[in-house]
Motif scaffolding. Structure first.
Motif, PDB file in Angstrom:
ATOM      1  N   ASP A 249       0.863  -1.178   0.000  1.00 42.81           N
ATOM      2  CA  ASP A 249       0.000   0.000   0.000  1.00 42.81           C
ATOM      3  C   ASP A 249       0.898   1.226   0.000  1.00 42.81           C
ATOM      4  N   ASP A 251       2.251   4.894  -0.407  1.00 45.73           N
ATOM      5  CA  ASP A 251       1.688   6.221  -0.160  1.00 45.73           C
ATOM      6  C   ASP A 251       2.022   7.150  -1.316  1.00 45.73           C
ATOM      7  N   LYS A 254      -1.602  11.770  -4.089  1.00 47.04           N
ATOM      8  CA  LYS A 254      -2.988  11.687  -4.561  1.00 47.04           C
ATOM      9  C   LYS A 254      -3.188  12.456  -5.864  1.00 47.04           C
ATOM     10  N   SER A 275      -5.692   2.935  -4.446  1.00 40.88           N
ATOM     11  CA  SER A 275      -5.741   4.186  -3.681  1.00 40.88           C
ATOM     12  C   SER A 275      -5.583   5.426  -4.552  1.00 40.88           C
ATOM     13  N   LYS A 277      -7.099   7.686  -6.440  1.00 44.32           N
ATOM     14  CA  LYS A 277      -8.451   8.132  -6.758  1.00 44.32           C
ATOM     15  C   LYS A 277      -8.507   9.166  -7.874  1.00 44.32           C
TER      16      LYS A 277
END
Length: 760
Positions: A249, A251, A254, A275, A277
């Motif tokens: 996962d 980081d 975004k 993740s 998005k």
């Protein structure tokens, strides 16, 4: 003028150039006169449109040359280097004839932007480039430049954008570049750079990072990029990625919109993607990913383009009725996998749907007809059954080749239908060609080969102004192929490829049959666009080379075709735009071959074999100067082979076997180099390559090979464009590809949305 406004203002009108000092205008004219100016440019008007001068001093501060206008060698003593006040210089996409990069660029000390992409420069980058300490943008991409980047760039500390992709730079990956805090756009891809990538990266403003096809000496852990909080575009294609990072996962920022991981040796779907998005574009093609596509992928709220081409996917998680249907995906390519079972309902806003070469079964979902934005549907090479969708006229490109579809082609093509390509070959279709096809004024490619269609020759298709390819091979077509309104030319306005072999056509051809075939009667007079000169966009270069659909901003589609050429059968090859061929073989045609065949000067391949043609071989064949492949075998031709045929310097294949020919075989190098089987079955023929001597005292000497023989037009054409000799078609099956590299996202997305600092 501020640096930001300078970079955004990349073009001006002619009035801007009128504010220049007379000496500056004179220098510009001298610079222009150093080169050949392309006829496609409107001379001075185009040249001066990209010139801006300082409002106070009148000195030239900005020069953006029009793309593809200049050709020649850029020398160190060029007038260009007298323009010492230049701050912005864009020479990209002009052809400087494989010249070295002049060291005089180092004299332009005021340069802040230097764009030299796709210019044909080669060799060592001069060390004087280090003198340009004010540079904020440097683009040298798509040339053949070499040198050690560490030595060349480490005085250049103000760079905001650096693109040296697709060159031959060597040495270690310059680690100092990963500490330039101002860097926003960074592209080292496709060079001979090697080494390792280690943290930390001090690139707080970096938005675009392209490192594809570098020689990274270790498996790359994607977690090293998690510190790049401004990153929007990441391309690591061709780099082996550590499996542990696929299942972590990570980081990631975004802000990541574009992720390209082609050929990264990935075996499982990367979990960290879930993740992201804001992800809009994901390309995982050419990996080894197995199993089902995860259902969460279709829930990413902004994902519009997805490429899963050439993996080992077998299915989908979730319900086939809903899992894709609610996705925002618009471009979806899942071709060349191992998908099996029923086909899912496609996304509601799909534009381009490609799933060829899988094992899908069952009927094509009727929901495809409810997708009002669908332009391209390519489901070829599967095992679909049932009927053709009743909405074929709603799409630009429909390719359903090599399935098990039945019934007739729906007669649903309305006036103004958008259909450009329709390929339903190798199915089990019956009935007749739908007459409503005449409403498709944009139709340029029609292939219905290897079906069970029973119909007469479709003369009514001559009304289509754009039709370039018509393939009816291996059906049950019958009757004459000469016009029903009396003897006359067939005369399709733009037809380049007519393939009607292995049918039941009968009758003879009138003498003027090949008149007014405009597409094949004119010799190519603009060969430069096919021989590797750079054009303003990579996809326009492709458009110049291959037939296809290049109208969309998000994808291009390249037509593919099965053809017999030089005695070989080639399946699904991309077709060069200048290719022209006629194949009437395997019918019951009779009478003489019309002399008007000599008008088809651009014809490359002709196959009239396995018919009942009689009479002599027309001497006018000598005028078909581009001819490379000629097959007249298995007819009833008589008389001598015209000696004029030895003038066809591109002729690489000829077969006249099994006729009633007599006399001496023309002794041109390209003819006597054929196997003797090409002339056997003619009891009256003699001379090489046959063993029978003609018993003449003064046997003509064998001509010396011309430079362009022994390979023909394909040799120089193909070598010049870098595809190897004897290649008329691409080696890979054509398929829809997004223009992610670099034009679509690089040009529109990166420049306008991410950087806002002018054209890269």
């Amino acid at each position: 003028m501020s640096i930001l406004s300078l970079l955004i203002t990349t073009t001006t009108n002619l009035v801007a150039a009128q504010g220049c000092r007379p000496d500056q205008t004179e220098t510009l004219k001298r610079f222009k006169n150093e080169f050949t100016f392309s006829s496609s440019c409107s001379d001075d008007a185009d040249f001066l449109r990209g010139v801006t001068c300082d409002n106070v001093t009148g000195a030239v501060t900005m020069l953006k040359l029009p793309s593809g206008c200049l050709r020649g060698t850029l020398r160190d003593n060029s007038s260009l280097f007298e323009l010492s006040h230049l701050r912005y210089l864009n020479l990209s996409f002009n052809d400087f004839a494989s010249s070295p990069l002049p060291s005089s660029f180092g004299q332009l000390h005021n340069l802040e932007v230097l764009l030299l992409s796709s210019n044909g420069f080669l060799g060592q980058v001069p060390s004087s480039i280090r003198n340009l300490t004010k540079l904020t943008q440097l683009q040298l991409s798509h040339n053949k430049l070499t040198g050690d980047l560490t030595l060349l760039l480490q005085n250049l500390t103000s760079l905001v954008a650096l693109d040296v992709s697709s060159n031959e730079f060597y040495g270690t990956i310059p680690s100092f570049l990963f500490t330039l805090s101002s860097l926003s756009y960074f592209d080292l891809s496709e060079n001979h750079l090697s080494g390792s990538l280690q943290t930390p990266f001090s690139l707080p403003n970096l938005r675009v990072l392209r490192l594809s096809y570098l020689n990274i000496t270790h498996q790359l852990d994607l977690r090293i990029f998690s510190s790049l909080k401004s990153l929007s575009y990441l391309d690591l294609s061709g780099i082996s990625l550590a499996p542990t990072s696929m299942f972590s996962d990570i980081d990631f920022t975004k802000n990541l919109n574009v992720l390209i991981l082609l050929e990264c040796n990935i075996s499982k779907f990367p979990r960290f993607v879930r993740s992201l998005k804001n992800l809009e574009y994901l390309n995982l093609s050419h990996n080894r990913i197995k199993g089902n596509v995860p259902d969460w992928l279709w829930s990413l709220p902004r994902l519009t383009t997805l490429y899963l081409f050439n993996n080992s996917f077998t299915g989908f998680e979730g319900s086939l009725d809903h899992v894709l249907a609610n996705s925002p995906v618009q471009v979806l390519d899942m071709s060349y996998n191992s998908f099996r079972g029923s086909f899912p309902n496609p996304p509601r806003f799909i534009i381009n749907l490609s799933a060829w070469n899988n094992s899908f079964t069952g009927e094509i979902p009727l929901s495809t007809c409810n997708r009002t934005f669908l332009d391209v549907l390519d489901l070829s090479y599967n095992n679909f059954t049932g009927l053709l969708p009743p909405c074929l006229g709603n799409m630009n490109v429909v390719t359903l080749r090599k399935n098990k579809l039945e019934g007739s082609i729906p007669d649903v093509f309305y006036i103004g239908a958008s259909t450009q390509t329709l390929d339903v070959g190798y199915n089990q279709l019956t009935g007749k060609l739908p007459r409503s096809l005449r409403n498709c004024s944009l139709l340029r490619f029609l292939s219905v080969d290897d079906n069970r269609i029973s119909d007469s020759f479709p003369f009514w298709l001559k009304a289509l102004p754009s039709l370039k390819v018509l393939t009816l091979r291996s059906n049950r077509f019958h009757g004459p192929i000469s016009p029903p309104d009396g003897p006359g030319p067939l005369a399709f306005p733009k037809l380049q490829i007519l393939e009607i072999s292995q049918n039941r056509f009968t009758g003879s051809l009138p003498k003027n049959y090949f008149e007014n075939w405009s597409a094949t009667s004119l010799k190519p007079n603009d060969e430069e666009k096919y021989i590797g000169n750079y054009t303003s966009e990579e996809y326009i270069y492709e458009e110049n080379m291959y037939m296809g659909d290049y109208t969309s901003a998000k994808y291009m589609y390249q037509d593919t075709l099965d053809l017999q050429y030089k005695g070989l059968y080639m399946e699904q090859g991309k077709v060069l735009t200048f290719y022209s061929a006629i194949d009437f073989s395997g019918n019951k045609l009779e009478g003489e071959i019309p002399e008007s065949i000599g008008l088809l000067k651009a014809l490359i391949a002709l196959n009239l074999s396995s018919n009942s043609f009689t009479g002599h071989i027309p001497m006018s064949f000598a005028n078909v100067s581009e001819l490379e492949s000629l097959d007249l075998s298995k007819n009833k031709l008589s008389g001598e082979i015209p000696q004029e045929l030895k003038r066809l310097s591109y002729l690489a294949y000829i077969d006249v076997s099994d006729n009633q020919l007599t006399g001496e075989i023309p002794q041109g190098t390209q003819i006597i180099g054929q196997p003797k089987s090409s002339f056997e079955g003619n009891l009256g023929l003699c001379g090489l390559p046959l063993e029978e001597s003609c018993f003449t005292e003064n046997t003509p000497s064998i001509e010396e090979p011309d430079e362009e023989e022994d390979g023909g037009v394909l040799k120089w054409r193909a070598v010049a464009i870098g595809y190897g000799p004897g290649v008329l078609f691409g080696l890979a099956i054509g398929y829809v590809v997004a223009l992610y590299k670099p034009e679509w996202f690089i040009k529109n997305y990166i420049q306008n949305r991410l950087l806002g600092i002018g054209r890269l």
